[in-house]
Motif scaffolding. Structure first.
Motif, PDB file in Angstrom:
ATOM      1  N   ILE A   1      11.857 -23.293 -19.676  1.00  0.00           N
ATOM      2  CA  ILE A   1      11.572 -24.521 -20.907  1.00  0.00           C
ATOM      3  C   ILE A   1      10.109 -24.378 -21.515  1.00  0.00           C
ATOM      4  CG2 ILE A   1      11.112 -27.095 -21.343  1.00  0.00           C
ATOM      5  CD1 ILE A   1      12.533 -27.551 -18.456  1.00  0.00           C
ATOM      6  N   VAL A   2      10.620 -23.873 -23.160  1.00  0.00           N
ATOM      7  CA  VAL A   2       9.953 -23.336 -24.205  1.00  0.00           C
ATOM      8  C   VAL A   2       9.915 -25.100 -25.297  1.00  0.00           C
ATOM      9  CG1 VAL A   2       9.717 -21.313 -23.618  1.00  0.00           C
ATOM     10  CG2 VAL A   2      11.382 -21.848 -25.198  1.00  0.00           C
ATOM     11  N   GLU A   3       8.837 -24.102 -25.971  1.00  0.00           N
ATOM     12  CA  GLU A   3       8.646 -25.410 -26.886  1.00  0.00           C
ATOM     13  C   GLU A   3       9.279 -24.739 -28.653  1.00  0.00           C
ATOM     14  OE1 GLU A   3       4.788 -27.112 -27.694  1.00  0.00           O
ATOM     15  OE2 GLU A   3       5.223 -28.507 -26.085  1.00  0.00           O
ATOM     16  N   VAL A   4      10.556 -24.748 -29.254  1.00  0.00           N
ATOM     17  CA  VAL A   4      10.822 -24.679 -30.608  1.00  0.00           C
ATOM     18  C   VAL A   4      11.018 -25.169 -31.981  1.00  0.00           C
ATOM     19  CG1 VAL A   4      12.788 -23.545 -31.514  1.00  0.00           C
ATOM     20  CG2 VAL A   4      12.465 -23.291 -28.825  1.00  0.00           C
ATOM     21  N   LYS A   5      10.417 -24.923 -32.340  1.00  0.00           N
ATOM     22  CA  LYS A   5       9.916 -25.799 -34.079  1.00  0.00           C
ATOM     23  C   LYS A   5      11.502 -25.946 -34.993  1.00  0.00           C
ATOM     24  CE  LYS A   5       7.767 -27.398 -37.818  1.00  0.00           C
ATOM     25  NZ  LYS A   5       6.354 -26.474 -38.813  1.00  0.00           N
ATOM     26  N   ILE A   6      12.360 -26.492 -35.135  1.00  0.00           N
ATOM     27  CA  ILE A   6      13.250 -26.529 -35.813  1.00  0.00           C
ATOM     28  C   ILE A   6      13.268 -26.435 -37.276  1.00  0.00           C
ATOM     29  CG2 ILE A   6      15.683 -28.046 -36.258  1.00  0.00           C
ATOM     30  CD1 ILE A   6      15.436 -27.185 -33.292  1.00  0.00           C
ATOM     31  N   THR A   7      13.688 -25.629 -37.496  1.00  0.00           N
ATOM     32  CA  THR A   7      13.617 -25.575 -39.047  1.00  0.00           C
ATOM     33  C   THR A   7      15.615 -25.623 -39.607  1.00  0.00           C
ATOM     34  OG1 THR A   7      14.581 -22.954 -39.013  1.00  0.00           O
ATOM     35  CG2 THR A   7      12.530 -23.064 -38.619  1.00  0.00           C
ATOM     36  N   GLU A   8      16.496 -25.406 -38.879  1.00  0.00           N
ATOM     37  CA  GLU A   8      17.593 -25.380 -39.817  1.00  0.00           C
ATOM     38  C   GLU A   8      19.131 -26.411 -39.045  1.00  0.00           C
ATOM     39  OE1 GLU A   8      21.635 -23.574 -42.044  1.00  0.00           O
ATOM     40  OE2 GLU A   8      20.032 -22.225 -40.362  1.00  0.00           O
ATOM     41  N   ALA A   9      19.436 -27.507 -39.204  1.00  0.00           N
ATOM     42  CA  ALA A   9      19.965 -28.061 -38.717  1.00  0.00           C
ATOM     43  C   ALA A   9      21.493 -27.805 -39.264  1.00  0.00           C
ATOM     44  CB  ALA A   9      20.242 -29.267 -39.083  1.00  0.00           C
ATOM     45  N   LYS A  10      22.262 -27.889 -38.681  1.00  0.00           N
ATOM     46  CA  LYS A  10      24.184 -27.286 -38.414  1.00  0.00           C
ATOM     47  C   LYS A  10      24.883 -29.003 -37.691  1.00  0.00           C
ATOM     48  CE  LYS A  10      23.710 -22.853 -38.690  1.00  0.00           C
ATOM     49  NZ  LYS A  10      24.543 -21.513 -37.934  1.00  0.00           N
ATOM     50  N   THR A  11      26.364 -29.213 -38.042  1.00  0.00           N
ATOM     51  CA  THR A  11      26.378 -29.979 -37.576  1.00  0.00           C
ATOM     52  C   THR A  11      26.899 -30.406 -35.215  1.00  0.00           C
ATOM     53  OG1 THR A  11      27.881 -30.120 -39.475  1.00  0.00           O
ATOM     54  CG2 THR A  11      29.179 -31.426 -37.698  1.00  0.00           C
ATOM     55  N   TRP A  12      26.895 -28.705 -35.578  1.00  0.00           N
ATOM     56  CA  TRP A  12      27.308 -29.103 -33.608  1.00  0.00           C
ATOM     57  C   TRP A  12      25.479 -28.145 -33.303  1.00  0.00           C
ATOM     58  CZ3 TRP A  12      29.556 -33.145 -32.518  1.00  0.00           C
ATOM     59  CH2 TRP A  12      30.591 -33.131 -32.847  1.00  0.00           C
ATOM     60  N   SER A  13      24.903 -27.426 -34.158  1.00  0.00           N
ATOM     61  CA  SER A  13      23.471 -26.910 -33.371  1.00  0.00           C
ATOM     62  C   SER A  13      22.337 -26.964 -34.179  1.00  0.00           C
ATOM     63  CB  SER A  13      24.193 -25.368 -33.094  1.00  0.00           C
ATOM     64  OG  SER A  13      24.454 -24.554 -34.517  1.00  0.00           O
ATOM     65  N   LEU A  14      21.347 -26.124 -33.720  1.00  0.00           N
ATOM     66  CA  LEU A  14      19.829 -26.053 -34.876  1.00  0.00           C
ATOM     67  C   LEU A  14      19.476 -24.773 -34.540  1.00  0.00           C
ATOM     68  CD1 LEU A  14      18.509 -29.350 -32.464  1.00  0.00           C
ATOM     69  CD2 LEU A  14      19.349 -29.178 -35.415  1.00  0.00           C
ATOM     70  N   ASN A  15      18.638 -24.415 -35.841  1.00  0.00           N
ATOM     71  CA  ASN A  15      17.938 -22.923 -36.051  1.00  0.00           C
ATOM     72  C   ASN A  15      16.424 -23.510 -35.008  1.00  0.00           C
ATOM     73  OD1 ASN A  15      20.380 -21.642 -35.547  1.00  0.00           O
ATOM     74  ND2 ASN A  15      20.476 -21.432 -37.948  1.00  0.00           N
ATOM     75  N   GLY A  16      16.247 -22.883 -35.153  1.00  0.00           N
ATOM     76  CA  GLY A  16      14.334 -22.753 -34.846  1.00  0.00           C
ATOM     77  C   GLY A  16      13.787 -21.756 -34.360  1.00  0.00           C
ATOM     78  N   GLU A  17      12.446 -21.631 -34.802  1.00  0.00           N
ATOM     79  CA  GLU A  17      11.052 -21.002 -34.033  1.00  0.00           C
ATOM     80  C   GLU A  17      10.656 -21.259 -33.478  1.00  0.00           C
ATOM     81  OE1 GLU A  17       8.980 -20.733 -38.128  1.00  0.00           O
ATOM     82  OE2 GLU A  17      10.315 -19.623 -38.610  1.00  0.00           O
ATOM     83  N   LEU A  18      11.204 -20.243 -32.395  1.00  0.00           N
ATOM     84  CA  LEU A  18       9.747 -20.167 -30.801  1.00  0.00           C
ATOM     85  C   LEU A  18       8.429 -20.717 -31.659  1.00  0.00           C
ATOM     86  CD1 LEU A  18       9.975 -19.855 -27.458  1.00  0.00           C
ATOM     87  CD2 LEU A  18       8.967 -17.943 -28.107  1.00  0.00           C
ATOM     88  N   VAL A  19       7.236 -21.696 -30.769  1.00  0.00           N
ATOM     89  CA  VAL A  19       6.318 -22.025 -31.542  1.00  0.00           C
ATOM     90  C   VAL A  19       5.737 -21.434 -30.143  1.00  0.00           C
ATOM     91  CG1 VAL A  19       4.905 -23.985 -31.106  1.00  0.00           C
ATOM     92  CG2 VAL A  19       6.886 -24.522 -32.179  1.00  0.00           C
ATOM     93  N   LYS A  20       5.815 -21.694 -28.683  1.00  0.00           N
ATOM     94  CA  LYS A  20       4.667 -21.219 -27.252  1.00  0.00           C
ATOM     95  C   LYS A  20       5.625 -21.073 -26.456  1.00  0.00           C
ATOM     96  CE  LYS A  20       2.953 -25.360 -27.112  1.00  0.00           C
ATOM     97  NZ  LYS A  20       1.038 -25.803 -26.551  1.00  0.00           N
ATOM     98  N   LYS A  21       5.287 -20.385 -25.218  1.00  0.00           N
ATOM     99  CA  LYS A  21       5.758 -20.518 -24.107  1.00  0.00           C
ATOM    100  C   LYS A  21       5.042 -21.801 -23.434  1.00  0.00           C
ATOM    101  CE  LYS A  21       6.137 -15.202 -23.725  1.00  0.00           C
ATOM    102  NZ  LYS A  21       5.863 -14.226 -23.179  1.00  0.00           N
ATOM    103  N   ALA A  22       6.515 -23.075 -23.170  1.00  0.00           N
ATOM    104  CA  ALA A  22       5.343 -23.665 -22.497  1.00  0.00           C
ATOM    105  C   ALA A  22       6.434 -24.139 -21.355  1.00  0.00           C
ATOM    106  CB  ALA A  22       5.550 -24.742 -23.324  1.00  0.00           C
ATOM    107  N   ILE A  23       6.615 -23.586 -20.335  1.00  0.00           N
ATOM    108  CA  ILE A  23       6.715 -24.272 -18.878  1.00  0.00           C
ATOM    109  C   ILE A  23       6.640 -25.344 -19.004  1.00  0.00           C
ATOM    110  CG2 ILE A  23       8.004 -24.466 -16.757  1.00  0.00           C
ATOM    111  CD1 ILE A  23       7.395 -21.099 -16.101  1.00  0.00           C
ATOM    112  N   GLU A  24       7.701 -26.963 -18.582  1.00  0.00           N
ATOM    113  CA  GLU A  24       7.758 -27.850 -18.482  1.00  0.00           C
ATOM    114  C   GLU A  24       7.607 -28.465 -17.303  1.00  0.00           C
ATOM    115  OE1 GLU A  24       9.959 -32.550 -19.311  1.00  0.00           O
ATOM    116  OE2 GLU A  24      11.099 -29.886 -19.342  1.00  0.00           O
ATOM    117  N   VAL A  25       6.251 -29.321 -16.927  1.00  0.00           N
ATOM    118  CA  VAL A  25       5.635 -29.897 -15.951  1.00  0.00           C
ATOM    119  C   VAL A  25       5.753 -31.139 -16.144  1.00  0.00           C
ATOM    120  CG1 VAL A  25       3.786 -30.145 -14.019  1.00  0.00           C
ATOM    121  CG2 VAL A  25       3.848 -27.957 -15.396  1.00  0.00           C
ATOM    122  N   ASN A  26       6.411 -31.689 -15.402  1.00  0.00           N
ATOM    123  CA  ASN A  26       6.426 -33.476 -14.965  1.00  0.00           C
ATOM    124  C   ASN A  26       5.332 -33.663 -14.542  1.00  0.00           C
ATOM    125  OD1 ASN A  26       9.458 -32.931 -15.180  1.00  0.00           O
ATOM    126  ND2 ASN A  26      10.025 -32.338 -13.393  1.00  0.00           N
TER     127      ASN A  26
END
Length: 505
Positions: A480-505
């Motif tokens: 699970i990583v963080e991605v900044k969204i750069t473009e929105a489409k009708t059914w999907s999103l495009n983005g850029e990887l921000v950093k490796k970040a495994i989610e910790v609950n």
């Protein structure tokens, strides 16, 4: 478990006439009235599943292919069958011509799915001629219908094996019978089977997993064949589910989806404990696994306790798929959904109050018998009022054996198609608007692998089940990583990887 049979004659020796007698005497065709009266026979839980030694090497040097049609429950059944075949020595293949056994795991929900299966059965006929020892099997929900089995017996002699949804654990024995039988092997149980634990499974990767929590459905929507093909509701014991999810977490899985025809009814069949779906979700909240989803959810059983538990957040994700089917109370009554437009909207209001950022998606049927223009407009207005971010939409498909199938329908197909088109335009509009709101935001994405369209791009899903495409190293697949969204489409999103970040609950 006792197997139903006509006589003591071995199944492999039975003729088509024997099977005709079998269906007349022990097979129960879909019948709403009889199904409603089905008994509450005690369901046993078995933990002693094993494959006998003489069947463990029967598939050595051979390959299998399972083609799956339909819902997530069928996908889960396929995982089990693949697990059983693997333990019998078979190896998987994607090529029909390389296969020694091909199983078609079928769906009975819509006519289109059924037509696809029969089309595939027809295509396999020439392969059967080339490879006479090839075993072709039909299983799943279609096999639970008398008309389907009779059609296969009469017209499709290339099919060697037919079995239903209640006896998957019998697969090793059925394959053995099919290998040595001169007649088609059929084993379809009308009565629901017991719950069989410890069945082997072959899951793909260690990222996401299906976990079945219950079987069957007691809702009897008038358009739906599932209560007849999957049987009455039977819940797995909570300790077995919790153990399975904990095991998946220990293996590194990042997400589980709890499965049932109606997960909200989980636990209602327990007689010795008071433990419902909300209690199970509360226990899921305590397990160290990043994401927990569930499907499918029925509005009628979505209670306040469940809303309270889901509002805790954490690994309980704020995406809820809540099938409405229609926005008209009149049509909902005809569908036997047991809720009204008003009660559904009240439920949505409660959910949004407790979980302010919730994402809601739904299922909608267009063109139910005699649906008027006004009733369809009620569906359109409900779609907007709730603000669904996505919807699975369908033209009504009559299923033999259901009450709706005998209703006179005076809606022309071109009207139904026009309504579906208008509805889909609205769905697309609302989906695009919801996607647009993500531009510039950073989201957490579970990376599932390479994009199907471009192997230089990675793809994954947000907590709200939005697909995101972005470039990044393949080493982050399964994380699970963080991605900044750069473009929105009708059914999907495009983005850029921000950093490796495994989610910790």
């Amino acid at each position: 478990m006792d197997r139903k049979s006509t006589k003591d004659k071995p199944l492999s020796e039975k003729t088509t006439e024997d099977f005709a007698h079998y269906f007349q005497t022990t097979y129960t065709p879909p019948d709403i009235k009889k199904a409603r009266k089905r008994g509450r026979d005690k369901i046993e839980v078995h933990y002693d599943f094993e494959i006998s030694d003489n069947l463990r090497q029967i598939g050595e040097g051979k390959k299998f292919l399972i083609r799956t049609y339909g819902c997530q429950m069928n996908e889960h059944d396929t995982e089990v069958m693949a697990g059983i075949l693997t333990e019998m020595g078979y190896e998987p293949t994607e090529r029909a011509e390389d296969s020694d056994i091909i199983l078609l795991n079928t769906c009975a929900i819509r006519e289109n799915a059924e037509n696809k299966v029969f089309g595939e059965i027809g295509h396999l006929k020439s392969l059967k001629v080339e490879k006479p020892d090839l075993i072709i099997g039909v299983c799943g929900c279609m096999s639970q219908q008398e008309s389907v089995v009779n059609r296969i017996l009469k017209k499709h002699q290339q099919v060697d094996l037919i079995f239903g949804t209640h006896n998957i654990h019998r697969l090793p024995n059925l394959i053995q019978e099919a290998m040595f039988s001169k007649a088609q092997v059929v084993e379809v149980w009308s009565k629901e089977g017991d719950i069989i634990e410890n069945l082997p499974k072959v899951r793909h990767g260690k990222i996401k997993a299906w976990v079945n929590i219950m079987y069957g459905c007691d809702k009897f929507c008038t358009y739906c064949i599932v209560p007849m093909t999957r049987g009455k509701e039977r819940s797995r014991r909570p300790e077995d589910i919790i153990q399975e999810v904990r095991h998946l977490a220990a293996q590194g899985y990042q997400e589980v989806t709890l499965l049932g025809q109606n997960v909200n009814a989980y636990g209602k069949d327990f007689e010795d404990i008071d433990y419902k779906f909300a209690d199970l979700m509360n226990d899921m909240h305590k397990i160290d696994i990043p994401r927990v989803r569930f499907t499918t959810s029925h509005p009628r059983d979505f209670d306040d306790h469940l809303i309270e538990v889901l509002a805790q957040g954490g690994n309980l994700l704020d995406h809820i798929h809540l099938p409405v089917q229609s926005g008209s109370s009149y049509i909902l009554r005809k569908m036997n959904r047991k809720y009204t437009r008003e009660s559904y909207l009240e439920l949505v209001k409660k959910i949004k109050k407790a979980i302010p950022n919730v994402t809601l998606t739904t299922d909608i049927i267009v063109g139910f018998p005699n649906e008027t223009d006004e009733q369809f407009e009620e569906t359109m207005s409900l779609m907007e009022e709730v603000g669904f971010e996505a919807a699975y939409t369908f033209i009504y498909s009559p299923r033999e054996g259901t009450p709706a199938a005998v209703q006179k329908d005076d809606i022309p197909m071109d009207v139904k198609k026009e309504r579906l088109q208008r509805l889909n335009e609205l769905v697309n509009k609302q989906s695009a608007a919801s996607m647009k709101s993500y531009e510039g935001k950073t989201v957490k994405v579970l990376v599932e692998g390479e994009s199907k369209k471009d192997d230089t791009v990675l793809a994954g899903y947000t907590e709200k089940n939005k697909v995101v495409n972005f470039k990044g190293p393949k080493s982050i697949i399964g994380k699970i990583v963080e991605v900044k969204i750069t473009e929105a489409k009708t059914w999907s999103l495009n983005g850029e990887l921000v950093k490796k970040a495994i989610e910790v609950n």
